[in-house]
Design an enzyme around this catalytic site. Structure first.
Site, PDB file in Angstrom:
ATOM      1  N   SER B 151       0.840  -1.189   0.000  1.00  0.00           N
ATOM      2  CA  SER B 151       0.000   0.000   0.000  1.00  0.00           C
ATOM      3  C   SER B 151       0.886   1.254   0.000  1.00  0.00           C
ATOM      4  CB  SER B 151      -0.935  -0.051   1.204  1.00  0.00           C
ATOM      5  OG  SER B 151      -1.968   0.877   1.057  1.00  0.00           O
ATOM      6  N   ASP B 317      -8.481  -6.580  -4.958  1.00  0.00           N
ATOM      7  CA  ASP B 317      -8.113  -5.236  -4.475  1.00  0.00           C
ATOM      8  C   ASP B 317      -8.609  -4.203  -5.481  1.00  0.00           C
ATOM      9  OD1 ASP B 317      -6.909  -2.891  -3.636  1.00  0.00           O
ATOM     10  OD2 ASP B 317      -4.883  -3.720  -3.512  1.00  0.00           O
ATOM     11  N   HIS B 350      -7.928  -5.148  -0.629  1.00  0.00           N
ATOM     12  CA  HIS B 350      -6.626  -4.513  -0.442  1.00  0.00           C
ATOM     13  C   HIS B 350      -5.894  -5.055   0.788  1.00  0.00           C
ATOM     14  CE1 HIS B 350      -3.590  -1.450  -0.640  1.00  0.00           C
ATOM     15  NE2 HIS B 350      -3.911  -0.977   0.525  1.00  0.00           N
TER      16      HIS B 350
END
Lengths: 197, 374
Positions: B151, B317, B350
């Site tokens: 991320s 995601d 995610h």
């Protein structure tokens, strides 16, 4: 390189030392690893099956999960000395476009494929009336990944119509090399080295 | 090396830097809170920097002091884990702008003697990376065996490889992007507006008072948390199940389990995170566009790079979808970089990268081991 598949062995023996190669449909990276270890080749791979990508990355290879039909467009022109497509051509949706990309990305391209005009294949269809199942074409008609069967003569005329130069050709039957005579009938497998004219 | 006071758990240091910021200012002094696991070798070349995500912290593999929970990546980091602390010296630094000990809006501004609040400079991902480099200088670590992040951590890993190509031998970039999309920015703006609409926020000057903008921060977290999951994951976990009741209440309590879950996520988050830090770090992410400084051509951010790259995305995601990772792969290919990429299958959106994912473990293990021998 004796533990490589015979068609890969032919390719490996004919790649220049220190070359940059892109192996499209590289599987678990056996050819790339052999070329890196014996010929100091800078190798990159594309492979559709995640478990093969894991295996190749574990060998220290640079491999991208991707599809020959859709992802070759992302590669710049002439980025590699050789683009290699081994036993993958017949599985692609658009072999013609894949071949265009190979010759765009690499200065030269190695292409290997099982010959659908091999006599055992012919006799299976002619005498048995069934879709052929051979060591090189082991799957049944309904689950085979080979959706564009091709013969050596088909491939040669295709290359001619596209004005692609053949720099080398090798034939295998029963995993053993054989001469080019009657190749379309007698060869189970073919390897071509190509260059844009 | 174990006597070296610079290494170990719960470390903190104030360095004079300065960090030269993208906004033109200089930040000095700079506080760093960090942890290290495993021993640095004699050649000082076995260090791995783990860059954490937006609301994570330096407690990557040890108990969080405030929550008492295990580190956020214990499935990945430890002895005989993929990021093996018996082979590597693993470093995780609380990111600049955060609130777990490194300089951020809750830190005291030495110029005024008060907490910065909104006087803290607006920072970028590159600023975070340049700050981390100052700490690595202090630790006398010139070259990293790897920089790894998911991320926002992945954005930092990409920036590390771009800004300091000679200091990064390998980079692992997970569930990340080279550029924040309009949708990413939009979700962040919802969160920021929720914080700033909380009357307790008071223009960021809430540190002296009794109440922080907890309600606003909690709503921000709830909105963001939805983006970290997937419809499939939410359906699997909660469906339309009711929470501690047999029938709908015809009111606005948390009738549904998913509501109760989100409220819980929001309310526990405010105990461990500062609202102003949330503003600053989301802003840094929104400003992230690695190609911007390279004429909009991402490949130019990696020209001539010798770094090996491994990118991983997850099919569910939708915050940083696979297509974004593929764009990075495309750029790295164009730059002639050694890059591997795989999309993993997981229903958890995610956040998949934070969960125990055997395939991810396997590929990171293989990639790191291959890097040690090459």
């Amino acid at each position: 390189m004796s533990n490589l598949r015979p068609d890969l062995s032919i390719i490996a023996n004919n790649v220049r030392d220190g070359a940059r190669i892109l192996d499209v449909g590289c599987g678990d990276g056996s050819l790339m690893a052999a070329l890196r270890d014996t010929k100091k080749v800078d190798a990159r791979g594309v492979e559709i099956e995640p478990s093969n990508v894991f295996a190749a990355v574990s060998k220290g290879l640079s491999v991208i999960q991707g599809d020959a039909d859709t992802d070759l467009a992302d590669y710049p022109d002439n980025g590699f000395d050789y683009a290699i497509l081994s036993q993958t051509l017949q599985t692609t949706h658009r072999p013609d476009l894949v071949l265009d990309h190979l010759l765009r990305i690499g200065d030269r391209a190695f292409v290997s494929f099982p010959n659908f005009a091999y006599w055992r294949v012919r006799s299976s269809l002619l005498l048995g009336g069934r879709m052929p199942v051979t060591p090189h074409l082991p799957e049944g008609w309904h689950d085979t990944p080979n959706i564009h069967h091709v013969t050596i003569d088909d491939f040669r005329s295709f290359l001619k119509s596209r004005k692609v130069t053949v720099e080398g050709e090798w034939f295998l039957s029963g995993n053993k090399p054989r001469k080019g005579g009657l190749a379309n009938l007698m060869a189970e497998h073919a390897v071509f080295l190509l260059r844009k004219s | 090396m174990s006597e070296d006071e610079r290494f170990g758990l719960n470390k903190g240091v104030r360095l004079m830097g300065p960090v030269k910021l993208d906004n033109g200012a200089e930040l000095v002094p700079v506080d760093f809170a960090y942890e290290t696991y495993g021993e640095i070798n004699e050649a000082r070349d076995n260090a791995i920097l783990i860059c954490h995500a937006l609301t994570m912290d330096q407690y990557v593999a040890s108990k969080h002091p405030a929550t008492g929970k295990d580190g956020w990546w214990t499935s990945m980091v430890g002895e005989d884990k993929p990021i093996d602390t018996s082979r590597f010296c693993v470093i995780c630094i609380n990111v600049l702008g955060s609130c777990l000990g490194s300089s951020g809006p809750a830190s005291v501004d030495p110029a005024s003697g008060n907490q910065y609040g909104m006087d803290f400079p607006v920072i970028t991902i590159a600023d975070m990376v340049r700050a981390q480099a100052i700490l690595l200088d202090h630790l006398e670590i010139e070259t990293l065996a790897a920089v790894i992040g998911g991320s926002m951590g992945g954005m930092q890993a990409l920036s590390w490889a771009s800004i300091f190509p000679d200091r990064v031998r390998s980079a692992i970039v997970i569930a990340a992007t080279a550029r924040h999309s309009a949708q990413n920015i939009a979700f962040h703006e919802v969160g920021r507006q929720a914080i700033m609409a909380d009357p307790n926020w008071q223009g960021g000057n809430y540190y002296e008072g009794d109440a922080a903008p907890a309600k606003g921060l909690s709503v921000a977290r709830m909105a963001a948390h939805i983006t970290y999951m997937s419809e499939e994951g939410l359906t699997e976990k909660f469906g339309r199940n009711l929470q501690d009741r047999d029938a709908k209440s015809f009111g606005f309590g948390a009738d549904f389990q998913v509501e109760s879950y989100l409220r819980h996520q929001g309310s526990t988050f405010v105990d461990r995170f500062d609202a102003n830090s949330y503003l600053y770090i989301t802003r840094a992410m929104d400003y992230f566009d690695l190609a911007e400084a390279h004429d909009g051509v991402l490949a130019k951010a990696f020209t001539g790079t010798k770094t090996r790259f491994c990118l991983i995305s997850f099919d569910s995601d939708w915050l940083y979808p696979t297509a974004e990772s593929r764009q990075i792969v495309h750029a790295l290919n164009a730059a002639g970089a050694a890059v591997s990429f795989v999309e993993l299958s997981s229903p958890f959106g995610h956040d998949s990268f934070l969960l125990d994912a055997p395939d991810m473990n396997r590929i990171i293990d293989g990639f790191l081991k291959a890097g040690e021998t090459s």
